[in-house]
Design a protein around this motif. Structure first.
Motif, PDB file in Angstrom:
ATOM      1  N   GLY A   1       0.780  -1.235   0.000  1.00 19.02           N
ATOM      2  CA  GLY A   1       0.000   0.000   0.000  1.00 19.02           C
ATOM      3  C   GLY A   1       0.802   1.271   0.000  1.00 19.02           C
ATOM      4  O   GLY A   1       0.231   2.365   0.007  1.00 19.02           O
TER       5      GLY A   1
ATOM      6  N   SER B   1      -1.147   6.757   2.879  1.00 22.89           N
ATOM      7  CA  SER B   1       0.025   6.872   2.008  1.00 22.89           C
ATOM      8  C   SER B   1      -0.292   7.737   0.798  1.00 22.89           C
ATOM      9  O   SER B   1       0.529   8.560   0.373  1.00 22.89           O
ATOM     10  CB  SER B   1       0.482   5.485   1.551  1.00 22.89           C
ATOM     11  OG  SER B   1       0.973   4.725   2.633  1.00 22.89           O
TER      12      SER B   1
ATOM     13  N   PHE C   1      -2.211  -1.688  -3.860  1.00 17.01           N
ATOM     14  CA  PHE C   1      -1.534  -2.404  -2.771  1.00 17.01           C
ATOM     15  C   PHE C   1      -0.161  -2.898  -3.203  1.00 17.01           C
ATOM     16  O   PHE C   1       0.783  -2.909  -2.417  1.00 17.01           O
ATOM     17  CB  PHE C   1      -2.391  -3.580  -2.291  1.00 17.01           C
ATOM     18  CG  PHE C   1      -2.052  -4.008  -0.884  1.00 17.01           C
ATOM     19  CD1 PHE C   1      -2.593  -3.351   0.203  1.00 17.01           C
ATOM     20  CD2 PHE C   1      -1.177  -5.062  -0.657  1.00 17.01           C
ATOM     21  CE1 PHE C   1      -2.280  -3.726   1.508  1.00 17.01           C
ATOM     22  CE2 PHE C   1      -0.851  -5.460   0.639  1.00 17.01           C
ATOM     23  CZ  PHE C   1      -1.409  -4.778   1.723  1.00 17.01           C
TER      24      PHE C   1
ATOM     25  N   GLN D   1      -3.069   2.542   3.477  1.00 19.94           N
ATOM     26  CA  GLN D   1      -2.898   2.755   2.034  1.00 19.94           C
ATOM     27  C   GLN D   1      -3.446   4.129   1.648  1.00 19.94           C
ATOM     28  O   GLN D   1      -2.803   4.879   0.907  1.00 19.94           O
ATOM     29  CB  GLN D   1      -3.591   1.655   1.236  1.00 19.94           C
ATOM     30  CG  GLN D   1      -3.417   1.819  -0.279  1.00 19.94           C
ATOM     31  CD  GLN D   1      -4.031   0.683  -1.076  1.00 19.94           C
ATOM     32  OE1 GLN D   1      -4.178  -0.427  -0.587  1.00 19.94           O
ATOM     33  NE2 GLN D   1      -4.400   0.968  -2.313  1.00 19.94           N
TER      34      GLN D   1
END
Length: 470
Positions: free
Chosen positions: A284, A363, A290, A360
């Motif tokens: 992720g 991020s 991912f 994720q």
């Protein structure tokens, strides 16, 4: 500054062998220290060996090839999420995450609790017996991969995983040669060193027979590409002949790859290995997907995983198809520690934390914010040549000037790096000339942390310009 001109008193741009001075003169506007975001975690008091004794043991009993960062190496004592604490209690924002291994945060509570429970239940049996954690983890990890990537081998390190992937590719294809990109890092074992294409890792002894390299598609430093060629929130400033949405440089690099196939390897090869982006891209961290390979709309035959897989716990994996896996099953292949009960519980807890904490998405959101903020510094400072990345995997390449793109001299980069550390921010280093700051923090980092980090980096760059002006 370099170039035989001596220190330059203003920001400057080299153009066609001349130096053009900007009107802006650098003034001392640097604050002593940017303010670090608050943290309610209190580290334990350090009670181990004094710093001097630690340093002496390091010199006498630990391999000298294990080089340390900074003029005065850090003696770290404790970690909490995105923070590290040294032996004197000083706090640092960790933007390198143990070389991109700490994915969900130092001593993440969910991972820590799961590990402690398994430590009290069963550490190790080897995988000749069944135990629940390896099966639970294999099922959970496989569910994150597209078909037909559903067979998993658990190993202890990334080098071992890449080593096994090479072996499997050769067994399955009955061919030997493997191609990798120049500038890539795939491990330090004798097998994988043939794929690793960075000069300082080469020791002058035979290794990695049957390994060849091809040109890396690098739109900042390579011969083709520019400001329309990246799948990233931030493009290079380099001029580009491509139209928006249509990358002609792509075809040029493909032709170079075909040239490698025609000149450097046999007509048939065992495989081609590549990092989706030339750093660690899984779990992720890119934000958009991912797995890094998903950003390229391809499904590889074999995928290797390490770094963030165990949040710092030593483990790795190879994921492949049943057909390829069967090639390895013709004879015995065994790994004593791979897939231990403890490792599998850690790995499963990391996957749970990524999902439950929304890492994720974090991020993507925080990483994009940081990229855009760092791009402002690139536009302001001539020595910041390029800002690139996706999600929370960012590179900042330092140059003497944007026109020549010559790497900034090591002593200048080192001082900027040291200044950031002294203000409480830890950065990684990379690139063929060690000229790129690597920013890959734990994925739990916040926008307030980013504001602090960018302010620290800005301050360090200003200090550099002031030193150059003296």
């Amino acid at each position: 500054m370099s170039g035989g001109l001596g220190p330059l008193p203003w920001g400057y741009v080299r153009r066609f062998g001349r130096v053009v001075f900007r009107q802006q003169q650098w003034k001392s506007t640097v604050s002593t220290h940017p303010k670090m975001p608050p943290c309610d975690f209190v580290p334990e008091k350090y009670k181990s060996y004094p710093y001097e004794r630690i340093q002496k043991i390091r010199e006498q009993n630990i391999s000298p090839s294990l080089r340390m960062y900074y003029k005065k190496p850090l003696l770290l004592h404790q970690g909490h999420m995105q923070w590290l604490f040294d032996y004197e209690g000083r706090r640092y924002l960790d933007l390198f995450a143990g070389i991109v291994t700490v994915s969900v945060g130092h001593c993440h509570p969910k991972v820590t609790v799961a590990t402690q429970k398994q430590l009290a239940r069963l550490w190790h049996t080897t995988n000749i017996y069944m135990h629940p954690s390896i099966h639970e983890y294999a099922e959970k990890l496989a569910s994150l991969f597209p078909d037909p990537l559903k067979v998993i081998y658990l190993t202890n390190s990334g080098s071992e995983a890449n080593d096994l992937a090479m072996f499997m590719a050769r067994l399955h294809t009955h061919n030997f040669d493997i191609i990798s990109f120049r500038g890539s890092y795939h491990g330090g074992s004798p097998y994988t060193l043939g794929l690793t294409s960075i000069g300082p890792y080469k020791h002058g002894v035979a290794n990695g027979f049957g390994c060849s390299t091809t040109m890396l598609p690098d739109v900042f430093r390579g011969p083709w590409g520019g400001r329309h060629c990246r799948d990233s929130p931030v493009q290079t400033l380099r001029k580009c002949s491509c139209s928006k949405g249509v990358c002609h440089a792509n075809n040029q690099y493909i032709e170079q790859f075909k040239d490698t196939l025609n000149t450097s390897v046999p007509k048939t090869i065992a495989g081609f290995i590549a990092e989706p982006i030339q750093v660690q891209t899984g779990f992720g961290r890119t934000g958009s997907h991912f797995w890094g390979f998903q950003t390229h709309d391809v499904v590889p035959d074999i995928v290797t995983l390490a770094k963030g897989i165990g949040n710092g716990f030593p483990m790795a994996a190879v994921v492949t198809t049943k057909e390829i896996a069967n090639s390895l099953a013709q004879n015995l292949h065994f790994n004593t520690f791979g897939g231990s009960p403890l490792a599998c519980v850690v790995g499963a807890a990391v996957l749970d934390a990524i999902e439950e904490d929304g890492l994720q998405k974090n991020s993507r959101d925080v990483g994009t914010y940081m990229l855009l903020e760092l791009a402002k510094l690139r536009d302001k400072f001539e020595i910041v040549g390029d800002v690139r990345g996706k999600g929370l995997m960012i590179g900042v390449e330092m140059v003497t000037d944007k026109h020549s793109r010559h790497p900034l001299p090591a002593e200048e980069i080192n001082q900027i790096w040291e200044d950031c550390k002294d203000m409480g921010v830890l950065l990684g280093r990379g690139g063929l000339y060690n000229q790129t700051f690597r920013i890959k923090p734990p994925m739990c980092i916040t926008k307030k942390d980013v504001d602090f980090a960018v302010e620290v980096f800005h301050t360090a760059l200003q200090r550099h310009m002031e030193r150059a002006a003296k």
